[in-house]
Each structure stands twice: as C-alpha cells, then as structure tokens.
Design an enzyme around this catalytic site. Sequence first.
Site: not given
Length: 357
Positions: A47, A130, A148, A200, A207, A210, A216
């Site tokens: 991370e 985060y 994030d 995305c 899309c 997705c 959305c």
Amino acid sequence: MRDLEKTAPARLLEWYDSHARDLPWRIPPKQALNGVRGDPYRVWLSEVMLQQTTVAAVRSYFAAFTTRWPTVQALAAADDADVMGEWAGLGYYARARNLLKCARVVASDYDGVFPDTVDGLRALPGIGPYTAAAIAAIAFDRPAVVVDGNVERVMARLFDVHTPLPSAKAELTDLAGRLTPDTRAGCHAQAVMDLGATICTPRNPACGICPLIADCAAKAAGTAQDLPRKTPKKPKPIRFGVAYIVRRSDGAWLLETRPERGLLGGMLGWPGTGWAETLPDPVPPIAADWRDLSGEVRHTFTHFHLRLALKVAAVGMDARPSRGAFVAATDFRPADLPTVMRKAFDLVRTEVNQEPE
DNA sequence: CATACGTGGGG
DNA sequence: TCCCCAAGTAT
C-alpha cells in the site's frame, strides 16, 4: 438510492470474484472468502509503494523488498542507506524514510505486530487516511471506508457528482461509505480499486463491460467521460542547476547523501548547486580542472521542470572535497541513485565513452 | 485549504 | 512533445 446501496456492492463483489487481478500482495478472492488474510507486513508495504504509483512500477520493487527484508523486524534492522538505495527510482522518497520509521516503531513498540484498527494504523509514520483504511480492510477485514483516486472516480460517476476535486473529497467519501459492506470489506475495497484501474478508467472508460452500468448515474447522463471534475493545475516553472561529477584516479566517485528534508531527501546524489529559476552561483565541491558537458539533463518533477548542466573532472588521490565523500567504484551502484541523478551519470558515461583513453 | 513531493506510461 | 495521471502523506 436505498436499492443501489445493496445491489451495487453485491454486483461488484460478484465481478471481483471472477475478475480480480492476480497481484503478488493479494489473497485471491476464493481464499479470502475462506477467511484467509494477507500478511499485514506485505499489505502495508504494498500500500505504501502504491501511493501515487502504478501497479506496473511497484511489482519489481515489492519483490526486491520482500526478498531482502521478509518481515517488518528485518526491515526495521536494515541500514538507512540500503533501504533508500532499494527504493531509488520509485519516487516520493519521503515514503521510504517513513517506511523505515514505521517499521522501527512497529518492531520496537508493537513487538513486530501491526495495529489492527484504523486509528492505531493512522498514528504510524507514512500512514494516512487512505492507507490506514486499506490495511484495516485488507489485512484485518474491518469495514473501513477506503478512498483513493479510483474510489473517488467511481463514486463521482456512479452518483454523477459534478463538484470538482479536491472539494468533493468529503462528499465522495460519504458516498463510498454508504456502499462499504460489513463483511468482505477488504475484497470490496480492492474490487472498487480494480474497477477504477481496469474499467472505470480516467479516459475512455469501458462502460460496456462495467458490472455497475445499470447503477451508474453518469452513464445515464452521458457525463462519465468528464468526471470527476478537477480544479485546474498550475503551470510548472523551469529551474536550472549545475551538478559536479568527480572521478578520482582510483575510480571512486564523489557523492553525497542529500539532507533528510526536501526534494530527494535522504537519497544519494552528485554535489551541485540548488535548483532555481535563475541559475545559482556554482561552487565546485573540490579543486579541479572542470570540463562542461555539452549535453544537459532534462527532468520533470511534480512541480517544476529541471535543466541540469554537468561539469566533470578527474582528481588525484590527495584531493580533499569540501562536501560529499568518495565512494569506491566497487561500492557504487547507479541503481541506488534517484532517476535524475542516474540520468546525469548516464550522460557522463555516454560522453566519456565517445572519447579515446 | 494549499503546497511540496518522483517517476514512467499512455494518449 | 506535452499533458495527464497513478492504491496519498506531511506540513
């Protein structure tokens, strides 16, 4: 809205279970479903490396670090210079300094065991909102709200939020929180981030494939391409500087460890002037017969462009520098240099190699 | 809230 | 070539 809060996370997890990317620091969803969790040390290390850094760039560094320092105790016992050298090229070097600080705190104050709460993690060096949430969710399966850049983008589109970042941060965090499930929070967090990284995406989002297309709002409004909105950035000025590259007759190079604070803090580099919009007065670090290299190093940092002129010289064994120290040729690894300094070395080597002995 | 802080890849 | 951006944090 109420409906979406249940359906979207369910669709997301279903997608993740079959499409999760295979990453060295990740527990595959099938195992995670059986209660297997990642080693907190590896989750933390990955991370921190992934802060503002792409997966592609992180892979080799993660492998090198975990091979050389398999545990937080091993890392805590490492020499500063070794860690900084191993981080060289990855950027944002404050991360490496804080990484080492954090490892030493965990090793000495926590007996080598990472705290398992957001607040406990948040108190450690280099761990912000985060990263604390990500570790709590991924390593400890706590339902922390992980936000994030990916999550911000997914939320802005899912709810068609037009407020520009960074103002929209609180609103997007609230929306992310509404979708965060009580169970499988680690998988959920990674699922949103994977979705943002692979489908995305900032430009040309896919899309059509997705899993959240039905939910959305931006897709329905035709605004997905334009979200999230961001406040415009300032132009980068050009700064100038001079670096001195000195070779001693035994092959040793004159190098210095830069101050802990500021740009490239704690990293190895060639002595030189500061970098400013008007060229600072050059002060050589050692008495020598200097030759100007014809080329210059061009490098772009986060907030300015740099043009670095190079001066080279050969000196004898009795020469005494006013700053820096000679590093034996056998101890010098160009890979320990931050990229701008390695570019300077490469340029010198290229020009010198074009000349006969 | 704004700024400092790296680097490499993609369009 | 140039701009954007990437699993942000510290001050």
